[in-house]
Design a protein around this motif. Structure first.
Motif, short mmCIF file in Angstrom:
data_model
loop_
_atom_site.label_atom_id
_atom_site.label_comp_id
_atom_site.label_asym_id
_atom_site.label_seq_id
_atom_site.Cartn_x
_atom_site.Cartn_y
_atom_site.Cartn_z
N ASP A 1 -11.75 8.43 30.01
CA ASP A 1 -11.37 9.48 30.95
C ASP A 1 -11.66 9.02 32.38
O ASP A 1 -12.64 8.32 32.64
CB ASP A 1 -12.16 10.75 30.63
N SER B 1 -14.43 9.92 35.24
CA SER B 1 -15.79 9.93 34.69
C SER B 1 -16.18 8.63 34.01
O SER B 1 -17.37 8.36 33.83
CB SER B 1 -15.94 11.08 33.70
N ARG C 1 -15.93 8.08 30.95
CA ARG C 1 -16.54 8.46 29.68
C ARG C 1 -15.47 8.51 28.59
O ARG C 1 -14.35 9.00 28.81
CB ARG C 1 -17.24 9.82 29.80
N LYS C 2 -15.86 8.05 27.41
CA LYS C 2 -14.96 8.12 26.26
C LYS C 2 -15.11 9.51 25.64
O LYS C 2 -15.82 9.70 24.66
CB LYS C 2 -15.27 7.00 25.27
N THR C 3 -14.42 10.48 26.23
CA THR C 3 -14.58 11.89 25.87
C THR C 3 -13.79 12.27 24.62
O THR C 3 -13.87 13.41 24.16
CB THR C 3 -14.12 12.78 27.03
N ASP C 4 -13.02 11.34 24.07
CA ASP C 4 -12.19 11.62 22.91
C ASP C 4 -12.09 10.35 22.06
O ASP C 4 -12.20 9.23 22.60
CB ASP C 4 -10.80 12.07 23.36
N GLU D 1 -18.73 2.41 25.02
CA GLU D 1 -18.95 3.34 26.13
C GLU D 1 -18.24 2.80 27.36
O GLU D 1 -18.01 1.60 27.50
CB GLU D 1 -20.45 3.47 26.43
#
Length: 541
Positions: free
Chosen positions: A70, A73, A75-78, A106
């Motif tokens: 994402d 951010s 971040r691997k939010t999914d 990550e």
């Protein structure tokens, strides 16, 4: 030490193959998530590296893809953002083992580098990413553990690629981190045509250069940052890729780094733990026209069979693909025009170029994974964003011909290609290619080249420490090839050292110069097989 493998065979010579053919093979199903946004974050167009290596030691090359996250951010939010490991089950079948292996990762990942850093004969993985790269140790039971903090690895701020080399020849692979530039979501200026409200990715000239990093392997699972002491940190750049070879034949591996829109870097290994930057004097900092180009990928291999490693660089349309021929005595000449490569790539933007013998005729060819960096390029020029991949056959050791048109599958496959890696995925003795695609499914190109040219793969096992034997040089006749895992753009390919043999079914002599300098000779080997060679503990010198 001489190991006789059979009766004397015929002299090695090359066979002229009619063509190189690639056909689309079933892919693993990986979709590269680059998370494009209206803000045109620079990271969006830079991901796509991948790695080919045998993570479970079953003799089949497996596939690891770096993946995005994402934005902004990181971040691997999914689950769709996970880095993905696919086990090769044979017959072009791959199984996603990411979750079991613990390699989801990550951060926003760009590429991968592979080597057995702890000498336990199991291949480990470093993933280049923002905000930090990650080092994963292969436990040997199908799982990996994140040992980044314990190992003392702290890369960044933007590590776009990495590679392994044994720079000090102590028998342990060291890690080189290629850092791009000083960009972040908060340092993301508006670039493009404001009159037309046409926002585009910023040119690298808008950002400061950053130094690369070198980590020395202590041999106890930890690494020492020797970037400053070695001299690497004194030469900031805008690195895109890195490749290694001993270009001056002094017994120590050197480092070539492609830099984006500034001169490239060549770090000559002095052999005392330090490097000197010699790209300008050596003739590899700039292409023939004398201007910096958008240098993307790097390959450091001997394409013309003179025993000296040469350098291939891919770049954007109109910039040529410099082909730096090693002239010896520490100097290179750009042979892009002489080899006809320059004329063949005028309209091509190449992200990932690899040098390998695809038709097994004894001469190394070129595969280029293509696309432009700017997805709005057609709005401001005649260049195209999505492109087909290319294959260039080495005709005679000095010149290349474009065989893309003879490959209908390649020619019609127009996408935003990025990373690439080479391996014999189906075990038929012909090298295949894996390619990543921004926002699309990864591609596998099966080599179906006609003819009956022969081949041999030399699979090396070094002693404890450098079990991959990274840095070993293998010679068969006039051909030389080096054991390395670095490939193309932010990618890796840790496979046996491959040789095409043309019509020869027997190999009079295979010479292996191991990383520690020991020379081993194998006589009268048979073709069309993988030959496993282990460096002896007791060496006859």
């Amino acid at each position: 030490m001489i190991l006789a493998l059979g009766a004397a065979g015929c002299a090695l010579h090359a066979q002229s193959a009619p063509a190189i053919r690639f056909e689309a093979a079933p892919g693993p199903g990986f979709i590269l998530q680059n998370s494009p946004t209206p803000e045109k974050y620079l990271a969006e167009t830079m991901t796509g590296g991948l790695a080919v290596f045998d993570y479970n030691n079953d003799g089949r090359p497996d596939l690891l893809f770096a993946n995005g996250a994402d934005l902004p951010s990181f971040r691997k939010t999914d689950r769709k953002y996970w880095n993905r490991l696919y086990r090769n089950d044979g017959n072009w079948r791959f199984t996603d083992v990411t979750e079991t292996a613990g390699l989801a990762g990550e951060g926003y990942a760009f590429g991968a580098a592979v080597a057995d850093f702890d000498g336990d004969r199991k291949v480990d993985v470093f993933v280049a990413a923002i905000p930090a790269g990650r080092l994963y140790r292969n436990r040997g039971d199908g799982t990996f553990e994140d040992v980044t903090a314990r190992a003392g690895i702290r890369t960044g701020p933007w590590t776009v690629a990495a590679g392994w080399l044994d720079y000090d020849r102590d028998g342990r692979p060291d890690l080189f981190a290629a850092n791009y530039l000083d960009w972040s979501p908060t340092n993301n200026p508006w670039c493009g045509d404001k009159v037309r409200d046409l926002r585009m990715y910023c040119h690298p000239g808008h950002f400061r250069a950053t130094p690369n990093q070198l980590y020395r392997n202590r041999g106890d699972g930890t690494f020492e940052d020797v970037s400053a002491r070695s001299g690497i940190a004194r030469h900031p750049g805008k690195a895109m890729s890195v490749a290694f070879a001993d270009y001056d034949l002094n017994g120590y591996p050197d480092i070539f780094v492609t830099n984006d829109a500034i001169p490239n870097s060549l770090f000559r290994n002095r052999g005392d733990g330090t490097f000197e930057e010699v790209a300008m004097n050596a003739g590899v900092a700039l292409a023939t026209h004398g201007r910096p180009i958008s240098s993307m990928s790097a390959e450091f291999r001997d394409y013309n069979n003179d025993g000296l490693p040469d350098i291939l660089v891919t770049a954007l349309a109109g910039e040529s693909f410099p082909l730096f021929r090693n002239a010896g005595k520490g100097f290179f000449e750009d042979a892009a025009d002489q080899s006809r490569l320059a004329g063949l790539v005028t309209r091509i933007s190449g992200w990932c170029g690899v040098i390998a013998d695809f038709d097994n005729d004894g001469r190394k060819d070129i595969f280029s994974a293509n696309a432009h960096v700017n997805d709005r390029i057609s709005d401001i020029s005649s260049d195209r964003y999505t492109l087909a991949n290319s294959v260039f056959r080495n005709r005679d050791g000095n010149t290349f011909e474009d065989l893309t048109g003879a490959n209908p599958g390649l020619k019609s496959d127009v996408h935003a290609h990025r990373g690439c890696a080479v391996a014999d995925f189906d075990g038929d003795g012909r090298l295949d290619v894996a390619v990543s695609v921004l926002g699309g499914a990864a591609e596998l190109w099966r080599n179906t080249s006609p003819g009956k040219a022969h081949w041999v793969d030399v699979d090396l096992r070094g002693p404890r420490g450098n079990s991959d034997a990274i840095g070993a040089v293998v010679r068969i006749g006039a051909q030389t090839n080096e054991r390395t895992s670095s490939a193309g753009y932010s990618s890796a390919s840790l496979i046996p050292v491959h040789f095409g043999l043309g019509a020869s079914t027997r190999i009079p002599l295979i010479e292996i110069r191991w990383p520690d300098g020991f020379v081993e000779r194998l006589e009268n080997a048979q073709a069309d097989r993988v030959i496993l060679v282990e460096e002896p503990e007791q060496k006859a010198r």
